[in-house]
Design an enzyme around this catalytic site. Structure first.
Site, mmCIF file in Angstrom:
data_model
loop_
_atom_site.group_PDB
_atom_site.id
_atom_site.type_symbol
_atom_site.label_atom_id
_atom_site.label_comp_id
_atom_site.label_asym_id
_atom_site.label_seq_id
_atom_site.Cartn_x
_atom_site.Cartn_y
_atom_site.Cartn_z
ATOM 1 N N SER A 30 -7.046 -3.121 -15.720
ATOM 2 C CA SER A 30 -7.492 -1.735 -15.898
ATOM 3 C C SER A 30 -8.229 -1.215 -14.662
ATOM 4 C CB SER A 30 -8.381 -1.633 -17.144
ATOM 5 O OG SER A 30 -9.475 -2.523 -17.037
ATOM 6 N N GLU A 103 -0.818 -13.157 -9.138
ATOM 7 C CA GLU A 103 -2.023 -12.718 -8.406
ATOM 8 C C GLU A 103 -2.370 -13.736 -7.313
ATOM 9 O OE1 GLU A 103 -4.119 -10.136 -11.982
ATOM 10 O OE2 GLU A 103 -4.739 -12.198 -11.690
HETATM 11 C C1 5RP Z 1 -5.322 -9.916 -14.709
HETATM 12 C C2 5RP Z 1 -6.652 -10.130 -14.078
HETATM 13 C C3 5RP Z 1 -7.559 -8.945 -13.999
HETATM 14 O O1 5RP Z 1 -7.904 -8.738 -12.672
HETATM 15 C C4 5RP Z 1 -8.792 -9.217 -14.821
HETATM 16 O O2 5RP Z 1 -8.398 -9.545 -16.129
HETATM 17 C C5 5RP Z 1 -9.717 -7.987 -14.828
HETATM 18 O O3 5RP Z 1 -9.092 -6.971 -15.532
HETATM 19 P P1 5RP Z 1 -9.809 -5.601 -15.838
HETATM 20 O O4 5RP Z 1 -9.907 -4.863 -14.550
HETATM 21 O O5 5RP Z 1 -8.896 -4.924 -16.836
HETATM 22 O O6 5RP Z 1 -11.153 -5.904 -16.422
HETATM 23 O O7 5RP Z 1 -7.013 -11.192 -13.654
HETATM 24 O O8 5RP Z 1 -4.607 -11.122 -14.835
#
Ligand code: 5RP
Length: 226
Positions: A30, A103
């Site tokens: 997000s 990632e």
């Molecule tokens: C996705 C991730 C995201 O970077 C992590 O979950 C943070 O997400 P958000 O910005 O929605 O809090 O690692 O795999």
């Protein structure tokens, strides 16, 4: 300010770290969605994006940003991504959005990892957020047993299949006091695709969204870090 407003703020602040004319590495989540929205405003000044998930690729394309094949890219200056937790050294837990493997792959192509997060993600010790681990399905039970032996409580993320066709286990109850050692150890277990500890390739800096504005924290990276 709401948490969503903090995310918008750091998403926009990350634009200052984008190198004009270059390909940008784009994470998932997000907070990154806010970055993608901001990036759309300068799309004519970048050469495109390498994306870490189908979800981010779709959002990038919808905003007129070309998504390039990671295999066609040798090096990118900057990777921008969020985190579920980040400790005082810049080690992170990631994978809450199930995109941890891609990632890590895109982060590995980058000279600098720019983390964007609201200040609630800042922790003294990693592990309050359940540790995501992507696993080959036939190894799920054995890997779960290994985590129980470490004192963790593994929970299969029900109904989730990753972009790579694998399972996700979320491990509760770990205090990750040595993230680098734990990342290297778990990575050796048969069937582990990726552990959501980002310590070998940690954040170069983090832009924290706080009610008083964006706080930039820089971390010392290891000389042999990618
Ligand atoms: C996705 C991730 C995201 O970077 C992590 O979950 C943070 O997400 P958000 O910005 O929605 O809090 O690692 O795999």
């Amino acid at each position: 300010m709401t948490q969503d407003e903090l995310k918008v703020m750091v998403g926009q602040a990350a634009l200052a770290h984008v190198v004009a004319g270059s390909v940008v590495g784009v994470g998932t989540g997000s907070t990154v969605n806010c970055f993608i929205d901001a990036l759309a405003g300068i799309r004519d000044r970048i050469a495109g994006a390498v994306s870490s998930s189908e979800q981010s690729s779709e959002r990038l394309r919808a905003r007129g940003i070309a998504v390039l094949d990671s295999n066609a890219i040798e090096r990118i200056p900057v990777y921008v991504d969020g985190a579920d937790e980040i400790d005082p050294q810049g080690h992170m837990i990631k994978g809450g959005g199930a995109a941890l493997t891609r990632e890590k792959i895109v982060a590995d192509l980058a000279d600098r990892f720019v983390c964007i997060a609201d200040v609630s993600k800042r922790v003294a010790v990693l592990g309050r957020f359940p540790l995501p681990v992507e696993v080959i399905p036939m190894a799920t039970a054995q890997i779960a047993r290994r985590f129980v032996a470490l004192g963790g409580r593994p929970v299969l993320r029900a109904g989730v299949v990753t972009d790579n066709g694998c399972h996700l286990i979320d491990v509760h109850g770990l205090a990750i006091t040595d993230p680098l050692a734990m990342e290297l150890d778990i990575n050796q277990w048969p069937g582990v695709v990726t552990v959501g500890i980002f310590a070998r390739n940690k954040a170069s800096l983090c832009l924290f969204g706080t009610p008083d504005g964006v706080e930039t924290v820089r971390y010392q990276t290891r000389p042999d870090a990618p």
